[in-house]
Design a protein around this motif. Structure first.
Motif, PDB file in Angstrom:
ATOM      1  N   LEU A   1       0.914  -0.976  -0.027  1.00  0.00           N
ATOM      2  CA  LEU A   1       0.166  -0.069  -0.030  1.00  0.00           C
ATOM      3  C   LEU A   1       0.516   1.468  -0.016  1.00  0.00           C
ATOM      4  O   LEU A   1       0.723   2.127  -0.528  1.00  0.00           O
ATOM      5  N   LEU A   2       1.862   1.205   0.707  1.00  0.00           N
ATOM      6  CA  LEU A   2       2.456   2.456   1.057  1.00  0.00           C
ATOM      7  C   LEU A   2       3.301   2.842  -0.615  1.00  0.00           C
ATOM      8  O   LEU A   2       3.764   4.059  -1.162  1.00  0.00           O
ATOM      9  N   THR A   3       3.438   1.186  -0.893  1.00  0.00           N
ATOM     10  CA  THR A   3       4.429   1.913  -1.848  1.00  0.00           C
ATOM     11  C   THR A   3       4.287   1.710  -3.349  1.00  0.00           C
ATOM     12  O   THR A   3       4.517   3.097  -3.796  1.00  0.00           O
ATOM     13  N   SER A   4       2.422   2.015  -3.525  1.00  0.00           N
ATOM     14  CA  SER A   4       1.433   2.369  -4.358  1.00  0.00           C
ATOM     15  C   SER A   4       1.109   3.840  -3.992  1.00  0.00           C
ATOM     16  O   SER A   4       1.621   4.410  -5.274  1.00  0.00           O
ATOM     17  N   ALA A   5       1.197   4.571  -2.707  1.00  0.00           N
ATOM     18  CA  ALA A   5       0.505   5.589  -2.545  1.00  0.00           C
ATOM     19  C   ALA A   5       2.206   6.277  -2.804  1.00  0.00           C
ATOM     20  O   ALA A   5       1.574   7.849  -3.406  1.00  0.00           O
ATOM     21  N   ALA A   6       3.491   5.836  -2.760  1.00  0.00           N
ATOM     22  CA  ALA A   6       4.332   6.789  -2.721  1.00  0.00           C
ATOM     23  C   ALA A   6       4.648   7.298  -4.332  1.00  0.00           C
ATOM     24  O   ALA A   6       5.742   8.108  -4.421  1.00  0.00           O
ATOM     25  N   LEU A   7       4.407   6.312  -5.173  1.00  0.00           N
ATOM     26  CA  LEU A   7       5.060   6.251  -6.682  1.00  0.00           C
ATOM     27  C   LEU A   7       3.584   7.436  -6.984  1.00  0.00           C
ATOM     28  O   LEU A   7       4.100   8.066  -7.756  1.00  0.00           O
ATOM     29  N   ILE A   8       2.924   7.525  -5.899  1.00  0.00           N
ATOM     30  CA  ILE A   8       2.042   8.636  -7.156  1.00  0.00           C
ATOM     31  C   ILE A   8       1.520  10.084  -5.931  1.00  0.00           C
ATOM     32  O   ILE A   8       1.982  10.349  -6.654  1.00  0.00           O
ATOM     33  N   GLY A   9       2.114  10.110  -5.178  1.00  0.00           N
ATOM     34  CA  GLY A   9       2.236  10.702  -3.988  1.00  0.00           C
ATOM     35  C   GLY A   9       3.390  11.550  -3.668  1.00  0.00           C
ATOM     36  O   GLY A   9       3.985  12.894  -3.544  1.00  0.00           O
ATOM     37  N   ILE A  10       4.647  10.463  -4.193  1.00  0.00           N
ATOM     38  CA  ILE A  10       5.823  11.658  -3.704  1.00  0.00           C
ATOM     39  C   ILE A  10       6.308  11.500  -5.549  1.00  0.00           C
ATOM     40  O   ILE A  10       7.034  12.237  -6.133  1.00  0.00           O
ATOM     41  N   PHE A  11       6.454  10.399  -6.230  1.00  0.00           N
ATOM     42  CA  PHE A  11       7.173  10.959  -7.652  1.00  0.00           C
ATOM     43  C   PHE A  11       6.203  11.167  -8.479  1.00  0.00           C
ATOM     44  O   PHE A  11       6.853  12.074  -9.268  1.00  0.00           O
ATOM     45  N   LEU A  12       5.429  10.818  -8.575  1.00  0.00           N
ATOM     46  CA  LEU A  12       4.739  11.776  -9.662  1.00  0.00           C
ATOM     47  C   LEU A  12       4.168  12.891  -9.246  1.00  0.00           C
ATOM     48  O   LEU A  12       4.041  14.409 -10.329  1.00  0.00           O
ATOM     49  N   ASN A  13       3.921  13.285  -8.007  1.00  0.00           N
ATOM     50  CA  ASN A  13       3.637  14.333  -7.078  1.00  0.00           C
ATOM     51  C   ASN A  13       5.067  15.129  -7.781  1.00  0.00           C
ATOM     52  O   ASN A  13       4.729  16.580  -8.193  1.00  0.00           O
TER      53      ASN A  13
END
Length: 243
Positions: A14-26
């Motif tokens: 869950l954290l990985t998917s959230a980080a890819l969207i919320g950190i990387f893409l953001n």
């Protein structure tokens, strides 16, 4: 301080998917938005953050809202459209920056809601550390060419600004933000984000000498109205449940 970075496999996914969207893409969206349009425009577009946070919380079944909230969402998104229209430019320039600015707000809103259940089981420090480590890997991969070709002969002021950008908004602000979420939840914490777009727009006008069109001012007022209406709808919901 944590003495361990351990996290359950399901939580790590869950954290990985959230980080890819919320950190990387953001970070990609935010950086290129600032490059392609004005800081004032991006700041005003971030005014949609509380409403977007509420929408994602509703989509995940965390919260339920009445008609006032949906009216607030329409008002806020209409305001975002006016901000984009008022920025002018062509599709190859500012309007792409406007779109990326809105996506930056949306990805951060999603990240805020997605990681909130994890804060019931893990500390803010652990979640933030792991999320940034995960998001850094694809950022380094995508930015490797620019990192190797960049001329680093900057002046002292640029390095000081970079240090502030890392220690301030990325480290200290994130720990404070998710510390607040762990205590009061994403929707209540988002009320404090309401000042962010307008303070950022103020500093953009003051420090960067940027300008703001009348259409953008109207859009900013609409976004502010959406924020106020969304907060009112949540208060009504809380009072109803309490009663």
């Amino acid at each position: 301080r944590e003495r361990s970075f351990a996290i359950g496999r399901r939580d790590l996914a869950l954290l990985t998917s959230a980080a890819l969207i919320g950190i990387f893409l953001n970070q990609l969206c935010f950086s290129y938005a600032i490059k392609l349009t004005t800081a004032t425009t991006v700041a005003l577009l971030f005014g949609t953050l509380p409403v977007l946070t509420g929408l994602f919380a509703w989509a995940l079944g965390i919260e339920r809202f009445g008609s006032r909230f949906w009216a607030a969402a329409v008002l806020a998104f209409g305001g975002a459209g006016l901000v984009a229209i008022g920025s002018g430019g062509s599709l190859s320039g500012q309007l792409w920056g406007d779109l990326l600015g809105f996506l930056a707000s949306a990805t951060w809103a999603w990240y805020t809601v997605a990681v909130s259940p994890l804060l019931d089981r893990y500390s803010t420090m652990r979640i933030s550390t792991l999320a940034f480590a995960i998001g850094t890997v694809p950022l380094l991969a995508v930015g490797s060419h620019q990192l190797t070709s960049q001329d680093y002969g900057f002046g002292a002021s640029v390095w000081l600004l970079l240090a502030f950008a890392v220690v301030g908004p990325l480290v200290a602000a994130n720990l404070l933000w998710f510390g607040a979420i762990s205590r009061v939840g994403p929707s209540h914490a988002s009320v404090f984000a309401n000042l962010q777009p307008f303070l950022a727009a103020f500093f953009s006008l003051l420090i960067l000498s940027e300008s703001m069109t009348r259409v953008q001012i109207v859009g900013g007022i609409a976004i502010a109205g959406g924020i106020v209406l969304s907060r009112a709808s949540r208060r009504v919901g809380v009072d109803t449940v309490t009663a």
